[in-house]
Design a protein around this motif. Structure first.
Motif, short mmCIF file in Angstrom:
data_model
loop_
_atom_site.label_atom_id
_atom_site.label_comp_id
_atom_site.label_asym_id
_atom_site.label_seq_id
_atom_site.Cartn_x
_atom_site.Cartn_y
_atom_site.Cartn_z
N VAL A 1 0.87 -1.17 0.00
CA VAL A 1 0.00 0.00 0.00
C VAL A 1 0.92 1.22 0.00
CG1 VAL A 1 -1.45 1.28 1.63
CG2 VAL A 1 -2.05 -1.05 0.96
N ILE A 2 0.57 2.20 -0.83
CA ILE A 2 1.43 3.38 -0.98
C ILE A 2 1.12 4.37 0.13
CG2 ILE A 2 1.94 5.36 -2.47
CD1 ILE A 2 1.42 3.44 -4.87
N VAL A 3 2.12 4.68 0.94
CA VAL A 3 1.92 5.61 2.05
C VAL A 3 2.71 6.91 1.87
CG1 VAL A 3 1.32 3.83 3.73
CG2 VAL A 3 3.72 4.45 3.40
N GLU A 4 3.64 6.92 0.92
CA GLU A 4 4.42 8.13 0.61
C GLU A 4 4.58 8.22 -0.91
OE1 GLU A 4 8.40 8.94 1.97
OE2 GLU A 4 7.87 8.74 4.08
N PRO A 5 3.53 8.71 -1.61
CA PRO A 5 3.70 8.81 -3.09
C PRO A 5 4.96 9.63 -3.33
CG PRO A 5 1.51 9.57 -2.37
CD PRO A 5 2.31 9.37 -1.13
N ASN A 6 5.80 9.36 -4.26
CA ASN A 6 7.10 10.04 -4.40
C ASN A 6 8.10 9.66 -3.31
OD1 ASN A 6 5.77 11.53 -6.45
ND2 ASN A 6 5.13 13.05 -4.94
N GLY A 7 7.78 8.68 -2.50
CA GLY A 7 8.71 8.21 -1.47
C GLY A 7 9.76 7.28 -2.07
N PRO A 8 10.51 6.55 -1.24
CA PRO A 8 11.59 5.69 -1.75
C PRO A 8 11.09 4.59 -2.67
CG PRO A 8 11.51 5.68 0.68
CD PRO A 8 10.35 6.49 0.21
N LEU A 9 11.95 4.20 -3.60
CA LEU A 9 11.64 3.12 -4.54
C LEU A 9 11.52 1.79 -3.79
CD1 LEU A 9 11.40 2.29 -7.57
CD2 LEU A 9 13.86 1.86 -7.54
N CYS A 10 10.47 1.05 -4.11
CA CYS A 10 10.24 -0.25 -3.47
C CYS A 10 10.71 -1.36 -4.41
CB CYS A 10 8.75 -0.40 -3.17
SG CYS A 10 8.31 -1.94 -2.34
N GLY A 11 10.99 -2.51 -3.87
CA GLY A 11 11.38 -3.66 -4.68
C GLY A 11 10.36 -4.01 -5.74
N CYS A 12 9.09 -3.61 -5.51
CA CYS A 12 8.02 -3.96 -6.45
C CYS A 12 7.99 -3.01 -7.64
CB CYS A 12 6.67 -3.93 -5.73
SG CYS A 12 6.01 -2.29 -5.42
N GLY A 13 8.78 -1.94 -7.59
CA GLY A 13 8.81 -1.00 -8.71
C GLY A 13 8.06 0.30 -8.44
N ASN A 14 7.22 0.31 -7.41
CA ASN A 14 6.53 1.55 -7.06
C ASN A 14 7.36 2.41 -6.10
OD1 ASN A 14 4.20 1.31 -8.56
ND2 ASN A 14 3.12 0.16 -6.98
N TYR A 15 6.87 3.61 -5.87
CA TYR A 15 7.52 4.50 -4.92
C TYR A 15 6.65 4.66 -3.68
CZ TYR A 15 10.74 5.63 -8.66
OH TYR A 15 11.70 5.53 -9.65
N GLY A 16 7.28 4.56 -2.51
CA GLY A 16 6.59 4.90 -1.27
C GLY A 16 5.66 3.85 -0.71
N CYS A 17 5.88 2.57 -1.08
CA CYS A 17 5.12 1.49 -0.42
C CYS A 17 5.53 1.43 1.05
CB CYS A 17 5.47 0.14 -1.04
SG CYS A 17 4.92 -0.05 -2.74
N LEU A 18 4.63 0.94 1.87
CA LEU A 18 4.94 0.74 3.29
C LEU A 18 6.23 -0.04 3.45
CD1 LEU A 18 3.99 1.17 6.16
CD2 LEU A 18 2.48 -0.80 5.93
N GLU A 19 6.42 -1.07 2.64
CA GLU A 19 7.63 -1.90 2.72
C GLU A 19 8.91 -1.12 2.45
OE1 GLU A 19 7.53 -5.98 1.34
OE2 GLU A 19 9.12 -5.57 -0.07
#
Lengths: 313, 313
Positions: free
Chosen positions: A161-179
């Motif tokens: 789940v995205i909690v920081e749009p524009n946040g750090p890059l996640c392993g899944c390819g999105n930015y700002g996932c909780l993980e």
């Protein structure tokens, strides 16, 4: 009644013989997984461990908590990032034919929430949101007594789940996932990134940087440690408040290695979530640290057997 | 079998006689709610309308889709922002004793997802996420065939999932909820806020600014219109991707006034969600515009009767 739980990891697997009455672990074994030897060998070693541990005991079935995408109706591992040759692998069927016992497979984060329901903080609850903060962030949800897995069994990816749009890059390819913010991996990464700005931080005096070192530093008043913990708490609070607004649970259980930080994590987390939930949700939930600690994996896996038997009734 | 659906709003209520076989609305009436006359009068007028519309028809029961926090097991409106004297009000019981028929009450967004399941885009689906983009943003979810309402019946507040931390202030007190960006109210507000920077926008040539005017302007290439639509799409895409990762649904239905914008909203929304979902979710879902349009309220309310009867079997 005795049941067996197998907590399957990329490096080790743990097998436990569990008394279903009280969740007491009668015996347990830890073995190397040795993924490189191929899936047939791995399953044979799992079966061998089950036979050893159940000698002299009559047991009902085996639950396996496995990382990756699981077809839980058919006991198939669709794929699992650290198990390259486990593609559409009939783990349940293979193990069952070696043991001559029913074997049930579930995603490890789903097994975690089942473990909390049957043996942990979720006992007696019908609405449970569970998060594991480890190398990644996993999620499991029981809503109206039902384990929520979705159409293809791949739901409750609460860590993505995205909690920081524009946040750090996640392993899944999105930015700002909780993980990407609240996993042990992310905490370590944020510490390393902080070295330029906070070269004097006590974090860099440690032999090896870890989430634990970061929390210890924060507890000692270290500025980088506190900055990171604050960011982790903010991200978790947004995630948890979202999950409360979505599932209206009676309990949110947080486990995994990062959760062992204890009060320095849970006290501000509870405070921030309280500010984020809408008035009608106040007092409807509690946020607790998983009490199962290192046995969460085995107990979660064993609980799969109980949940399936309940659903069959 | 005939059933009655009541779509209760703060200004008007609509009552429809529905053929359960195909969701055809045989007759419908719209009346003023007149909340200021007190709840007893409102319920009497609702009963009167039901009697009028069902004359000569045998009907099974009445479903009411009501705004606010609903105790659906007991048919009680706990509270509802636009109905000041409706606190712990036994709406179901009162209406049932006037009509001598079973009456079931559900939150209006939950009624919406039921309507989609029984008569709309969700037919045949067991995993449905539904969003209504109107004055506010409402959400309803069916997962594993179960209407997800949570422990106290107040769950699936999908409009209050945070998609822009530090974003615009929401009516609920938080910043950056989906509702604060993707509701008709928010779209109008963003247009007004944009006047300083975009004084030449065609939006300000309209007699009254509305979400429709903003979408029309965007379609004409108006820069402010496009900026707002882009922000709405981004917020919705984050929300929808989160809901897909959480519920692994086979369908996401988007309704409410804002959804009537059509392709200018849905084409970029589908595109952005496709980029946000993890590889394992690709191809597992579709995102569709609600086909029920202005009858969604009545059909949703009528569906409550069908869902409850199914659960009782």
């Amino acid at each position: 009644m005795y049941i067996v739980g197998i907590d399957l990891g990329g490096t080790f697997f743990k097998v436990g013989l569990v008394d279903a009455k009280d969740g007491k672990i009668i015996k347990k074994i830890e073995r190397e997984t040795k993924v490189h030897e191929g899936r047939v060998k791995v399953v044979e070693r799992m079966a061998q461990a089950v036979l050893e541990i159940t000698e002299g005991f009559e047991y009902t079935g085996v639950g396996v908590g496995s990382p990756g995408s699981i077809d839980h109706d058919r006991g198939i591992v669709r794929f699992s990032p650290n198990f390259p040759d486990w593609v559409d692998f009939e783990l349940g069927g293979e193990l069952s034919s070696l043991l001559n016992k029913p074997v049930f497979v579930e995603n490890d984060a789903n097994a975690f929430v089942l473990g909390e329901k049957w043996f942990g903080a979720g006992k007696g609850h019908e609405h449970i949101v569970a998060l594991t903060l480890g190398t990644g962030v996993g999620g499991g949800v029981i809503s109206h007594g039902v384990l929520i897995t979705g159409k293809d069994g791949i739901g409750t990816e609460l860590g993505h789940v995205i909690v920081e749009p524009n946040g750090p890059l996640c392993g899944c390819g999105n930015y700002g996932c909780l993980e990407a913010i609240a996993s042990a991996t992310a905490i370590k990464r944020m510490a390393i990134e902080g070295q330029k700005k906070f070269p004097e931080s006590e974090i860099f005096k440690a032999e090896e940087i870890s989430a634990k070192i970061v929390f210890d530093a924060a507890r000692n008043g270290d500025l980088l440690g506190q900055t990171i913990v604050n960011r982790v708490v903010n991200a978790l609070a947004i995630g948890v408040a979202n999950f409360i607004h979505i599932f209206n649970p009676s309990i949110v259980v947080v486990g995994g290695g990062v959760s062992r930080a204890g009060d320095i994590l849970f006290t501000p987390l509870r405070e921030k979530v309280k500010h984020l939930v809408m008035p009608s949700f106040k007092g409807t939930y509690e946020i607790v640290q998983s009490p199962l600690v290192e046995d969460a994996g085995i107990l979660g896996a064993a609980s799969i057997v109980l949940q399936r038997k309940m659903n069959q009734q």
